[in-house]
Design an enzyme around this catalytic site. Structure first.
Site, mmCIF file in Angstrom:
data_model
loop_
_atom_site.group_PDB
_atom_site.id
_atom_site.type_symbol
_atom_site.label_atom_id
_atom_site.label_comp_id
_atom_site.label_asym_id
_atom_site.label_seq_id
_atom_site.Cartn_x
_atom_site.Cartn_y
_atom_site.Cartn_z
ATOM 1 C CB THR A 125 -0.905 0.003 1.257
ATOM 2 O OG1 THR A 125 -1.411 1.314 1.467
ATOM 3 C CG2 THR A 125 -0.151 -0.399 2.513
ATOM 4 C CG ASP A 126 -1.060 5.053 -1.041
ATOM 5 O OD1 ASP A 126 -1.661 4.382 -0.168
ATOM 6 O OD2 ASP A 126 -1.579 6.031 -1.610
ATOM 7 C CD GLU A 127 -3.324 3.390 4.373
ATOM 8 O OE1 GLU A 127 -3.155 3.380 5.600
ATOM 9 O OE2 GLU A 127 -4.420 3.199 3.834
ATOM 10 C CE1 TYR A 150 -3.282 -2.618 6.110
ATOM 11 C CE2 TYR A 150 -3.164 -0.274 5.617
ATOM 12 C CZ TYR A 150 -3.240 -1.582 5.185
ATOM 13 O OH TYR A 150 -3.276 -1.870 3.841
ATOM 14 C CE LYS A 154 -0.071 -4.538 3.213
ATOM 15 N NZ LYS A 154 -0.532 -5.872 2.729
HETATM 16 P P1 NAD Z 1 -9.975 -7.137 2.884
HETATM 17 O O1 NAD Z 1 -9.914 -6.788 4.334
HETATM 18 O O2 NAD Z 1 -11.204 -6.851 2.115
HETATM 19 O O3 NAD Z 1 -9.665 -8.707 2.689
HETATM 20 C C1 NAD Z 1 -8.634 -9.353 3.361
HETATM 21 C C2 NAD Z 1 -8.829 -10.854 3.143
HETATM 22 O O4 NAD Z 1 -7.732 -11.540 3.768
HETATM 23 C C3 NAD Z 1 -10.114 -11.405 3.765
HETATM 24 O O5 NAD Z 1 -10.773 -12.268 2.848
HETATM 25 C C4 NAD Z 1 -9.626 -12.163 4.980
HETATM 26 O O6 NAD Z 1 -10.474 -13.240 5.346
HETATM 27 C C5 NAD Z 1 -8.264 -12.639 4.515
HETATM 28 N N1 NAD Z 1 -7.343 -12.893 5.635
HETATM 29 C C6 NAD Z 1 -7.086 -12.092 6.703
HETATM 30 N N2 NAD Z 1 -6.197 -12.679 7.514
HETATM 31 C C7 NAD Z 1 -5.859 -13.861 6.940
HETATM 32 C C8 NAD Z 1 -4.975 -14.902 7.293
HETATM 33 N N3 NAD Z 1 -4.247 -14.856 8.427
HETATM 34 N N4 NAD Z 1 -4.870 -15.980 6.471
HETATM 35 C C9 NAD Z 1 -5.612 -16.042 5.319
HETATM 36 N N5 NAD Z 1 -6.477 -15.090 4.949
HETATM 37 C C10 NAD Z 1 -6.597 -14.001 5.743
HETATM 38 O O7 NAD Z 1 -8.702 -6.430 2.260
HETATM 39 P P2 NAD Z 1 -8.526 -5.709 0.835
HETATM 40 O O8 NAD Z 1 -8.998 -4.328 0.947
HETATM 41 O O9 NAD Z 1 -9.029 -6.595 -0.217
HETATM 42 O O10 NAD Z 1 -6.925 -5.654 0.755
HETATM 43 C C11 NAD Z 1 -6.183 -6.723 0.216
HETATM 44 C C12 NAD Z 1 -4.704 -6.375 0.236
HETATM 45 O O11 NAD Z 1 -4.481 -5.167 -0.493
HETATM 46 C C13 NAD Z 1 -4.155 -6.129 1.637
HETATM 47 O O12 NAD Z 1 -2.868 -6.696 1.705
HETATM 48 C C14 NAD Z 1 -4.078 -4.611 1.740
HETATM 49 O O13 NAD Z 1 -3.043 -4.211 2.614
HETATM 50 C C15 NAD Z 1 -3.761 -4.240 0.304
HETATM 51 N N6 NAD Z 1 -4.215 -2.898 -0.111
HETATM 52 C C16 NAD Z 1 -5.520 -2.523 0.116
HETATM 53 C C17 NAD Z 1 -5.933 -1.264 -0.318
HETATM 54 C C18 NAD Z 1 -7.360 -0.819 -0.127
HETATM 55 O O14 NAD Z 1 -7.674 0.339 -0.427
HETATM 56 N N7 NAD Z 1 -8.274 -1.666 0.326
HETATM 57 C C19 NAD Z 1 -5.042 -0.404 -0.958
HETATM 58 C C20 NAD Z 1 -3.711 -0.828 -1.158
HETATM 59 C C21 NAD Z 1 -3.321 -2.083 -0.731
HETATM 60 P P1 TYD Z 2 -10.212 4.454 4.873
HETATM 61 O O1 TYD Z 2 -11.197 4.038 3.839
HETATM 62 O O2 TYD Z 2 -10.302 3.855 6.226
HETATM 63 O O3 TYD Z 2 -8.782 4.225 4.227
HETATM 64 P P2 TYD Z 2 -7.316 4.732 4.748
HETATM 65 O O4 TYD Z 2 -7.425 5.284 6.101
HETATM 66 O O5 TYD Z 2 -6.584 3.458 4.721
HETATM 67 O O6 TYD Z 2 -6.861 5.731 3.750
HETATM 68 O O7 TYD Z 2 -10.308 6.015 5.027
HETATM 69 C C1 TYD Z 2 -10.115 6.895 3.935
HETATM 70 C C2 TYD Z 2 -10.167 8.309 4.475
HETATM 71 O O8 TYD Z 2 -11.490 8.566 4.950
HETATM 72 C C3 TYD Z 2 -9.253 8.547 5.659
HETATM 73 O O9 TYD Z 2 -8.734 9.880 5.579
HETATM 74 C C4 TYD Z 2 -10.166 8.425 6.861
HETATM 75 C C5 TYD Z 2 -11.484 8.944 6.334
HETATM 76 N N1 TYD Z 2 -12.710 8.367 6.946
HETATM 77 C C6 TYD Z 2 -13.691 9.199 7.499
HETATM 78 O O10 TYD Z 2 -13.570 10.437 7.485
HETATM 79 N N2 TYD Z 2 -14.784 8.620 8.052
HETATM 80 C C7 TYD Z 2 -14.946 7.274 8.115
HETATM 81 O O11 TYD Z 2 -15.971 6.805 8.682
HETATM 82 C C8 TYD Z 2 -13.937 6.420 7.536
HETATM 83 C C9 TYD Z 2 -14.082 4.938 7.557
HETATM 84 C C10 TYD Z 2 -12.841 7.019 6.953
#
Ligand code: NAD
Ligand code: TYD
Length: 353
Positions: A125-127, A150, A154
């Protein structure tokens, strides 16, 4: 190609599995998922009957289970999504993020090393770059400066994955994507939470002043980039994947209100998130230059399609918003100030020691 996907019942993982199985020459996908609160087999319903899809219920931190799968399947690649993916949950309870994101990734890397897996894509992630002042955009050499449990977990797993390339020659590629949105996203993240609350005419809780900025990437654009990485990514390299669309949160929320016909009065500014990153920004120039990939979905179109999807999947939302979600919601929103005070008094205690 045979791929082991971890976390393929979650939001992005399931989009990737659906995409890999829909290709003209579909991949065989072995999908290892623990089915935490965020994992949902309904996300895979459209591909459940595909002969090329095998779902395994298990934990990436279970070395025996992972070894067994690699022995049986001998995959050509691992695409590693499984993670505890939510900042707010990691603030209240950091331990699951460390167990899965760090220890789980370590277990998976060890198994991949033992089985000489030819390609390991670590989805990050970019975070990990932390909060950046405008107009700075992080490239892949930018220092890591994570703020939340988190993002720290990562960043740690990125470094661990990199070390397996440098030390053992495991063919690791690290990708760092910006904030994803699209269908099937669990309604704890900003966009699905605001859409589902707006559709139900419930308050939209904006943290602080709502001027925090995120770069939005449509989930299928992200998954296409990961497909490209399977073919063209260079081993040992890191690739940013961004949507090139930076939007302040409050603007995202207003767009959702207008698209759903809900009134602006639903916006509720609530206590800010501790350690809240003000702005994420990254450049995907390396990925574009080396592979020709580009984000195709505009934010306006992607948001409209996402809102439509949530409108048409009221049953899905209702099911994921029951049970555990209600406890989470009460802790993060209904009792927000008291819960955050508890978390920050722990911080005060730590400072004083
Ligand atoms: P999500 O929370 O929707 O899904 C995570 C999945 O991983 C779930 O199906 C969960 O059951 C499974 N899981 C959790 N712990 C596990 C374990 N110990 N063993 C096996 N499975 C397990 O997450 P997402 O939003 O789909 O993100 C997926 C990946 O992408 C993550 O690595 C996250 O850091 C990365 N990512 C997410 C975003 C975003 O905006 N959501 C952006 C950049 C990177
Ligand atoms: P989020 O979707 O949790 O992603 P991340 O924190 O990983 O970027 O949040 C996106 C942005 O939205 C972040 O600045 C936090 C804000 N946010 C709110 O203002 N209210 C909310 O209820 C949530 C879930 C997020």
């Amino acid at each position: 190609m045979k791929i082991l996907v971890t976390g393929g019942a979650g939001f992005i993982g399931s989009a990737f599995v659906r995409m890999a199985l829909a290709k003209a020459e579909p991949a065989r996908v072995v999908n290892l998922d623990k089915l935490t609160y965020a994992g949902n087999l309904e996300n895979l319903e459209s591909v459940a009957h595909y002969p090329g899809h095998r779902f395994v219920h298990g934990d990436i931190g279970d070395a025996r289970a992972v070894d067994g799968i690699l022995d049986d399947e001998k995959p050509d690649a691992i695409v590693h999504f499984a993670a505890e993916s939510h900042v707010d949950r990691s603030i209240f309870s950091p331990s699951p993020a460390f167990e899965t994101n760090l220890r789980g990734t370590f277990t998976l890397l060890e198994a991949a090393r033992a089985h000489r897996i030819p390609r390991f894509i670590h989805v990050s992630t970019d975070e990990v770059y932390g909060s950046l002042r405008a107009p700075i955009e992080a490239d892949e050499d930018f220092p890591l400066n994570p703020s939340s449990p988190y993002s720290a977990s990562k960043a740690g797993s990125d470094l661990l994955a990199r070390s397996y390339f440098t030390t053992y020659g495991l063919p690791v590629i690290i990708t760092r994507a910006s904030n994803n949105y699209g269908p099937f996203q669990f309604p704890e993240k900003l966009i699905p939470l605001m859409i589902s609350n707006a559709l139900e005419r419930r308050p939209l809780p904006v943290y602080g002043d709502g001027m925090q900025v995120r770069d939005w990437l449509y989930v299928d654009d992200h998954c296409r980039a990961l497909m490209v990485m399977l073919e063209q990514g260079r081993e040992g390299e890191i690739y940013n994947i961004g949507g090139s669309r930076s939007v302040p949160n409050i603007e995202v929320v207003q767009k959702i209100l207008h698209a759903t016909g809900a009134p602006d009065t639903l916006i509720e500014h609530v206590e800010d998130r501790p350690g809240h990153d003000r702005r994420y920004a990254l450049t995907s120039a390396k990925l574009i230059r080396e592979t020709g990939w580009e984000a195709e979905m505009s934010f306006e179109q992607g948001l409209a399609e996402t809102i439509d999807w949530y409108r048409q999947h009221a049953g899905w939302i209702e099911r994921v918003k029951s049970g555990e979600y209600l406890n989470y919601y009460a802790r993060n929103y209904d009792n927000r100030e008291a819960e955050l005070r508890k978390a920050s008094s722990a911080r005060e205690r730590t400072k004083a020691q």
